[in-house]
Design a protein around this motif. Structure first.
Motif, PDB file in Angstrom:
ATOM      1  N   GLY A   1      -4.707   1.443 -11.532  1.00  0.00           N
ATOM      2  CA  GLY A   1      -5.514   1.566 -11.154  1.00  0.00           C
ATOM      3  C   GLY A   1      -6.331   1.862  -9.743  1.00  0.00           C
ATOM      4  N   SER A   2      -7.379   2.270  -9.725  1.00  0.00           N
ATOM      5  CA  SER A   2      -7.861   3.446  -8.419  1.00  0.00           C
ATOM      6  C   SER A   2      -8.582   2.270  -7.348  1.00  0.00           C
ATOM      7  N   LEU A   3      -8.315   2.484  -6.057  1.00  0.00           N
ATOM      8  CA  LEU A   3      -8.766   1.611  -4.881  1.00  0.00           C
ATOM      9  C   LEU A   3      -9.813   2.792  -3.705  1.00  0.00           C
ATOM     10  N   ARG A   4     -10.235   2.794  -3.225  1.00  0.00           N
ATOM     11  CA  ARG A   4     -10.391   4.188  -2.180  1.00  0.00           C
ATOM     12  C   ARG A   4     -10.380   3.065  -0.809  1.00  0.00           C
ATOM     13  N   LEU A   5     -10.046   3.760   0.197  1.00  0.00           N
ATOM     14  CA  LEU A   5      -9.677   2.671   1.005  1.00  0.00           C
ATOM     15  C   LEU A   5     -10.769   3.328   2.971  1.00  0.00           C
ATOM     16  N   SER A   6     -11.305   2.891   2.923  1.00  0.00           N
ATOM     17  CA  SER A   6     -12.187   3.839   4.246  1.00  0.00           C
ATOM     18  C   SER A   6     -11.677   3.012   5.960  1.00  0.00           C
ATOM     19  N   CYS A   7     -12.031   4.720   6.397  1.00  0.00           N
ATOM     20  CA  CYS A   7     -11.704   3.971   8.120  1.00  0.00           C
ATOM     21  C   CYS A   7     -13.186   4.337   8.912  1.00  0.00           C
ATOM     22  N   ALA A   8     -13.091   3.481   9.398  1.00  0.00           N
ATOM     23  CA  ALA A   8     -14.728   4.182  10.213  1.00  0.00           C
ATOM     24  C   ALA A   8     -13.992   4.243  11.546  1.00  0.00           C
ATOM     25  N   ALA A   9     -14.656   5.788  11.803  1.00  0.00           N
ATOM     26  CA  ALA A   9     -14.192   5.112  14.527  1.00  0.00           C
ATOM     27  C   ALA A   9     -15.360   5.658  15.014  1.00  0.00           C
ATOM     28  N   SER A  10     -14.750   4.348  15.085  1.00  0.00           N
ATOM     29  CA  SER A  10     -16.551   4.869  16.896  1.00  0.00           C
ATOM     30  C   SER A  10     -15.990   4.925  18.113  1.00  0.00           C
ATOM     31  N   GLY A  11     -16.796   5.810  18.775  1.00  0.00           N
ATOM     32  CA  GLY A  11     -16.116   6.377  19.912  1.00  0.00           C
ATOM     33  C   GLY A  11     -15.729   7.862  20.381  1.00  0.00           C
ATOM     34  N   ARG A  12     -15.248   8.650  21.010  1.00  0.00           N
ATOM     35  CA  ARG A  12     -14.946   9.683  21.424  1.00  0.00           C
ATOM     36  C   ARG A  12     -13.954  10.295  20.080  1.00  0.00           C
ATOM     37  N   THR A  13     -14.311  10.682  18.821  1.00  0.00           N
ATOM     38  CA  THR A  13     -13.342  11.258  18.290  1.00  0.00           C
ATOM     39  C   THR A  13     -13.808  12.572  17.706  1.00  0.00           C
ATOM     40  N   SER A  14     -12.821  13.446  17.518  1.00  0.00           N
ATOM     41  CA  SER A  14     -13.574  14.893  16.666  1.00  0.00           C
ATOM     42  C   SER A  14     -12.557  14.669  15.259  1.00  0.00           C
ATOM     43  N   SER A  15     -13.365  16.087  15.015  1.00  0.00           N
ATOM     44  CA  SER A  15     -12.556  15.987  13.383  1.00  0.00           C
ATOM     45  C   SER A  15     -11.677  17.440  13.787  1.00  0.00           C
ATOM     46  N   ARG A  16     -11.493  18.220  14.963  1.00  0.00           N
ATOM     47  CA  ARG A  16     -10.484  19.268  15.110  1.00  0.00           C
ATOM     48  C   ARG A  16      -9.132  18.125  14.581  1.00  0.00           C
ATOM     49  N   TYR A  17      -9.022  16.761  15.556  1.00  0.00           N
ATOM     50  CA  TYR A  17      -8.104  15.740  15.826  1.00  0.00           C
ATOM     51  C   TYR A  17      -7.341  15.574  14.431  1.00  0.00           C
ATOM     52  N   ALA A  18      -6.274  15.339  14.339  1.00  0.00           N
ATOM     53  CA  ALA A  18      -5.706  14.293  13.377  1.00  0.00           C
ATOM     54  C   ALA A  18      -6.273  13.131  12.599  1.00  0.00           C
ATOM     55  N   MET A  19      -6.073  12.498  11.711  1.00  0.00           N
ATOM     56  CA  MET A  19      -6.403  11.172  11.497  1.00  0.00           C
ATOM     57  C   MET A  19      -5.304  10.584  10.555  1.00  0.00           C
ATOM     58  N   GLY A  20      -4.909   9.797   9.967  1.00  0.00           N
ATOM     59  CA  GLY A  20      -4.305   9.528   9.126  1.00  0.00           C
ATOM     60  C   GLY A  20      -3.391   8.149   8.531  1.00  0.00           C
ATOM     61  N   TRP A  21      -3.195   7.638   7.288  1.00  0.00           N
ATOM     62  CA  TRP A  21      -2.704   6.826   6.615  1.00  0.00           C
ATOM     63  C   TRP A  21      -1.571   6.523   6.871  1.00  0.00           C
ATOM     64  N   PHE A  22      -1.275   5.306   7.005  1.00  0.00           N
ATOM     65  CA  PHE A  22       0.194   5.059   6.945  1.00  0.00           C
ATOM     66  C   PHE A  22       0.325   3.379   5.869  1.00  0.00           C
ATOM     67  N   ARG A  23       1.482   3.104   5.491  1.00  0.00           N
ATOM     68  CA  ARG A  23       1.788   1.392   4.919  1.00  0.00           C
ATOM     69  C   ARG A  23       2.656   1.184   5.671  1.00  0.00           C
TER      70      ARG A  23
ATOM     71  N   GLU B   1       5.448   3.727   6.732  1.00  0.00           N
ATOM     72  CA  GLU B   1       5.658   5.127   6.427  1.00  0.00           C
ATOM     73  C   GLU B   1       4.216   6.075   6.257  1.00  0.00           C
ATOM     74  N   PHE B   2       4.581   7.114   6.691  1.00  0.00           N
ATOM     75  CA  PHE B   2       3.127   7.856   6.426  1.00  0.00           C
ATOM     76  C   PHE B   2       2.990   8.231   5.047  1.00  0.00           C
ATOM     77  N   VAL B   3       1.329   8.314   4.965  1.00  0.00           N
ATOM     78  CA  VAL B   3       1.192   8.655   3.756  1.00  0.00           C
ATOM     79  C   VAL B   3       0.687   9.691   3.349  1.00  0.00           C
ATOM     80  N   ALA B   4      -0.585  10.171   4.562  1.00  0.00           N
ATOM     81  CA  ALA B   4      -0.980  11.094   4.286  1.00  0.00           C
ATOM     82  C   ALA B   4      -1.553  11.709   5.450  1.00  0.00           C
ATOM     83  N   ARG B   5      -2.325  12.812   5.950  1.00  0.00           N
ATOM     84  CA  ARG B   5      -3.151  12.493   7.101  1.00  0.00           C
ATOM     85  C   ARG B   5      -4.368  14.048   6.884  1.00  0.00           C
ATOM     86  N   ILE B   6      -5.233  14.325   7.852  1.00  0.00           N
ATOM     87  CA  ILE B   6      -6.380  15.348   7.442  1.00  0.00           C
ATOM     88  C   ILE B   6      -7.197  15.755   8.912  1.00  0.00           C
ATOM     89  N   ARG B   7      -6.657  17.240   9.301  1.00  0.00           N
ATOM     90  CA  ARG B   7      -6.752  17.510  10.300  1.00  0.00           C
ATOM     91  C   ARG B   7      -7.558  18.596  10.420  1.00  0.00           C
TER      92      ARG B   7
END
Length: 119
Positions: A16-38, A46-52
């Protein structure tokens, strides 16, 4: 100060499938990395994925490559993790993390969301 709130976890059957969401508040920038760990029971986080970066460069752990997709909606300050073809070994608490100041270190973490994959 950046705060992260995850959502979207749950119980799903293998394949099956799931979609996780992570809502950020405060001072953020798309230039910086965000990631998922588990973290599975009895195991280290452990590291799962990142976007930056403005181009949304992505990187994945080998164990999820081809099955998971990380994406980012800058207008909503939200990062997503689309998880397909889920396996029982994907069962874990999933955490969102942010490099809030471009230091290269994930210094801000969410509270985690449980993902359970039944066989």
């Amino acid at each position: 100060q950046v705060q992260l709130v995850e959502s979207g976890g749950g119980l799903v059957q293998a394949g099956g499938s799931l979609r996780l969401s992570c809502a950020a508040s405060g001072r953020t920038s798309s230039r910086y990395a965000m990631g998922w760990f588990r973290q599975a029971p009895g195991k280290e986080r452990e590291f799962v994925a990142r976007i930056r970066g403005s181009r949304g460069d992505t990187y994945y752990a080998d164990s999820v490559k081809g099955r998971f997709t990380i994406s980012r909606d800058n207008a909503k300050n939200t990062v997503y993790l689309q998880m397909n073809s889920l396996k029982p070994e994907d069962t874990a608490v999933y955490y969102c993390a942010a490099d809030s100041n471009g230091s290269g270190v994930y210094d801000t973490w969410g509270q985690g969301t449980q993902v359970t994959v039944s066989s």
